[in-house]
Design a protein around this motif. Sequence first.
Motif, short mmCIF file in Angstrom:
data_model
loop_
_atom_site.label_atom_id
_atom_site.label_comp_id
_atom_site.label_asym_id
_atom_site.label_seq_id
_atom_site.Cartn_x
_atom_site.Cartn_y
_atom_site.Cartn_z
N THR A 11 41.37 45.99 43.36
CA THR A 11 40.42 46.53 44.05
C THR A 11 40.58 45.46 45.58
O THR A 11 40.45 45.95 46.87
CB THR A 11 39.24 46.30 43.66
N HIS A 12 40.68 44.28 45.20
CA HIS A 12 40.93 43.47 46.37
C HIS A 12 42.09 43.70 47.41
O HIS A 12 41.90 43.68 48.48
CB HIS A 12 41.10 41.81 45.89
N GLN A 13 43.24 43.96 46.67
CA GLN A 13 44.40 44.47 47.35
C GLN A 13 44.24 45.75 48.00
O GLN A 13 44.65 45.84 49.27
CB GLN A 13 45.52 44.71 46.40
N TYR A 24 38.11 43.55 57.55
CA TYR A 24 38.61 42.44 56.48
C TYR A 24 38.31 41.06 56.98
O TYR A 24 37.80 40.26 55.98
CB TYR A 24 40.12 42.68 56.13
N LYS A 28 36.36 38.08 54.79
CA LYS A 28 36.94 36.84 54.55
C LYS A 28 36.07 35.76 55.11
O LYS A 28 35.99 34.87 54.56
CB LYS A 28 38.22 36.82 55.05
N PHE A 86 33.36 45.81 43.52
CA PHE A 86 33.53 44.51 42.74
C PHE A 86 32.43 44.51 41.25
O PHE A 86 32.65 44.33 40.18
CB PHE A 86 33.76 43.36 43.28
N ASP A 198 32.35 33.45 45.43
CA ASP A 198 33.61 34.67 45.54
C ASP A 198 33.28 35.91 44.93
O ASP A 198 33.41 35.86 43.67
CB ASP A 198 35.00 34.27 45.44
N MET A 200 34.46 38.47 44.56
CA MET A 200 35.44 39.26 44.00
C MET A 200 35.98 38.62 42.88
O MET A 200 37.14 39.09 42.12
CB MET A 200 36.79 39.12 45.32
N GLN A 201 35.56 37.44 42.41
CA GLN A 201 35.77 36.72 41.12
C GLN A 201 34.47 37.22 40.19
O GLN A 201 33.45 36.97 40.55
CB GLN A 201 36.10 35.43 41.21
#
Length: 215
Positions: A11-13, A24, A28, A86, A198, A200-201
């Motif tokens: 998903t991050h990619q 983006y 970030k 996420f 983060d 996304m983790q």
Amino acid sequence: MATLAAQLAATHQGVIDNAPAPIYAAIKESIDGIKSTFDKSAAIQAGTTLPSFKLPNALGQEVTSESLLAKGPILITFYRGDWCPFCNLALRSLQTHLDAFKAKGVTVVAISPELPNTSLTTTEKNELKFEVLSDVGNKFARQLGIVWDQPQVVQTVLDAFSVDLKARNGDDSRAVPVPTTLLVDAKGVVRNVHTDPDYMQRLEPTTALEWADAL
């Protein structure tokens, strides 16, 4: 089935490949900012007693920590909202492992700052069979030291994806919980904590199941 980490990475990619460069860059910048400022030592720690709570579920019915603990240990996961891809991956992954948690006597609960009607949408969309509770105003999350008051740059991202946090959360803030998962034993003591600025983790459900094995 792919691990949660693999799904999150894909998903991050996808965000990297498809989001406009300024969007983006804003994503970030915001993540780098919270990673540099979030104080994990100020968040709830293993070995402490979980503060009691009373929060509405997706149907608007009040759920208390006492009623949950009466059944045994609870796994609590805080997520940002239904709008976060996420978060949805993390919730679905928990649902996939729900029977394994039940077999260990662990009740799974998810908490976000979204209003109950939005939580109901989350429950239905992800076919969740566990409680999704509304911590409106992030009051409970603030007690735990896990709230991120998102900076102005995030508004650009929210606007780009047509995310109206005021409508979803019922307030004017951009505050969301830092994604956090707690395993609380039947006595109300926090046994394990995973929190990562983060978003996304996320914690693998299999790791949480290992936590449960150690109770």
